[in-house]
Design an enzyme around this catalytic site. Structure first.
Site, PDB file in Angstrom:
ATOM      1  N   LYS A  54       1.000  -1.384  -0.072  1.00 17.80           N
ATOM      2  CA  LYS A  54      -0.028   0.006   0.039  1.00 17.80           C
ATOM      3  C   LYS A  54       0.912   1.459   0.111  1.00 17.80           C
ATOM      4  CE  LYS A  54      -3.833  -2.230   1.961  1.00 17.80           C
ATOM      5  NZ  LYS A  54      -4.516  -2.737   3.261  1.00 17.80           N
ATOM      6  N   GLN A  98      -4.959  -1.488   9.277  1.00 13.14           N
ATOM      7  CA  GLN A  98      -5.040  -2.675   8.851  1.00 13.14           C
ATOM      8  C   GLN A  98      -5.480  -3.668   9.807  1.00 13.14           C
ATOM      9  OE1 GLN A  98      -3.838  -3.293   5.552  1.00 13.14           O
ATOM     10  NE2 GLN A  98      -4.001  -5.479   5.880  1.00 13.14           N
ATOM     11  N   ASP A 121     -11.502   2.846   3.210  1.00 15.61           N
ATOM     12  CA  ASP A 121     -11.755   1.408   3.241  1.00 15.61           C
ATOM     13  C   ASP A 121     -13.206   1.346   2.956  1.00 15.61           C
ATOM     14  OD1 ASP A 121      -9.846  -0.603   3.381  1.00 15.61           O
ATOM     15  OD2 ASP A 121      -9.493  -0.223   5.605  1.00 15.61           O
TER      16      ASP A 121
HETATM   17  N1  GUN Z   1      -6.934  -6.560   5.766  1.00 18.79           N
HETATM   18  C1  GUN Z   1      -6.915  -7.587   4.637  1.00 18.79           C
HETATM   19  N2  GUN Z   1      -7.778  -6.895   3.751  1.00 18.79           N
HETATM   20  C2  GUN Z   1      -7.833  -5.409   4.286  1.00 18.79           C
HETATM   21  C3  GUN Z   1      -8.489  -4.331   3.776  1.00 18.79           C
HETATM   22  O1  GUN Z   1      -8.870  -4.419   2.642  1.00 18.79           O
HETATM   23  N3  GUN Z   1      -8.397  -3.220   4.766  1.00 18.79           N
HETATM   24  C4  GUN Z   1      -7.847  -3.372   5.837  1.00 18.79           C
HETATM   25  N4  GUN Z   1      -8.106  -2.113   6.668  1.00 18.79           N
HETATM   26  N5  GUN Z   1      -7.437  -4.387   6.223  1.00 18.79           N
HETATM   27  C5  GUN Z   1      -7.376  -5.389   5.603  1.00 18.79           C
END
Ligand code: GUN
Length: 303
Positions: A54, A98, A121
């Site tokens: 990311k 996350q 998100d």
């Molecule tokens: N953990 C696995 N996929 C995601 C996601 O799309 N967003 C977040 N915040 N955590 C994750």
């Protein structure tokens, strides 16, 4: 006949180029770039690798980016205080916590503490509600469903009036993509069915699908005889079914990934299909970048 491959890796490149260009234009005109903070609690290896990607992608498209790593034993109160800090930081347009979080932290409480206008998100109840209403109300569509819809559109698949069958009813994929495909508007206007573990005849529903979206987390669940001739098949499953030596470094082991669809057989029946890996996977982070850019555009009044 072999299906057309819908490659997330290629679509990602096109969208990241578009975002990079737009970021440069906004920088020139308004003197600002999008700011994204990723909050990582603990050292879960999968989470570290997601967050690293990311951050790399945010850099690539010209965002400012903060990686805030916190110890696994951070208290819930301290985590909430951290979110409050970024909620009030004008240079931050997107806050991503996350997941998963350690057990002693209430995940719902943490996600609900994020300012909905920085919730890139799209997990906050306010954004879930906005998505449900649809149209102009939508602020941040959740990243994986947004990526799926983008792939369908860019593959030139007709969605209006199409029978869409979604396998799986998770809050992150199944429920939101079903909702998005039935909205009025481009890339949607579909007739949607959601099937799940309690559905009586999975095969019969899938066989009707012009667009079959599978997010069940069960490797090889969808059999070739469940697929309608010429349909579009989107496989969201990323299942680790074993390990193999890495092609780059044979001394290193990497995961063998398998989708929820029996790909080799399905590609002979479908009109178009996403591979695993290299299909839906690369789209999620791409759409996170798009949401963060959108957040800044809303703030500037140019969305
Ligand atoms: N953990 C696995 N996929 C995601 C996601 O799309 N967003 C977040 N915040 N955590 C994750």
């Amino acid at each position: 006949m072999s299906a057309k491959l819908i490659k997330g890796t290629e679509i990602r490149e096109a969208i990241l180029e578009e975002i990079t260009k737009e970021v440069a234009e906004i920088k020139e005109k308004h003197g600002v770039v999008p700011g994204l903070v990723t909050i990582l609690v603990g050292e879960n290896p999968a989470s570290i690798s997601y967050v690293t990607l990311k951050i790399k992608t945010a850099h690539r498209v010209g965002f400012t980016e903060i990686q805030d790593s916190q110890p696994v034993d951070i208290s819930e109160a301290d985590l909430l205080a951290l979110i409050d800090k970024y909620n009030n930081d004008d240079s931050i347009n997107g806050i991503l916590v996350q997941l998963p979080l350690p057990k002693h932290v209430n995940e719902k409480k943490v996600l609900n503490a994020i300012n909905p206008d920085k919730d890139v998100d799209g997990f906050h109840p306010v954004n879930v509600g906005r998505l449900m209403i649809g149209g102009d109300e939508v602020r941040f569509p959740p990243c994986t469903p947004a990526g799926i819809q983008e792939m369908i559109v860019r593959a030139g698949v007709e969605t209006s009036g199409a029978e869409v069958v979604v396998v799986g009813r998770s809050n992150i994929v199944g429920k939101p993509i079903a909702n998005m495909m039935l909205q009025k508007g481009p890339g949607a206007n579909s007739t949607v069915t959601v099937v799940h573990t309690r559905t009586k005849d999975l095969a019969a529903h899938c066989q009707r699908a012009d667009i079959l979206i599978v997010a069940a987390g069960v490797p090889g669940l969808v059999k070739p005889e469940w697929i309608k001739q010429g349909s579009c098949v989107i496989d969201v499953g990323v299942n680790r079914v074993g390990e193999k030596p890495s092609a780059k470094d044979p001394n290193k082991m990497v995961a063998i990934l398998k989708g929820d669809v029996d790909f080799d057989a399905a590609k002979e029946i479908a009109g178009s299909i996403t591979p695993v890996p290299g299909g839906v996977g690369p789209m999620t982070i791409t759409m996170l970048m798009r949401n963060t850019l959108k957040s800044l555009k809303f703030k500037l009044g140019i969305a």
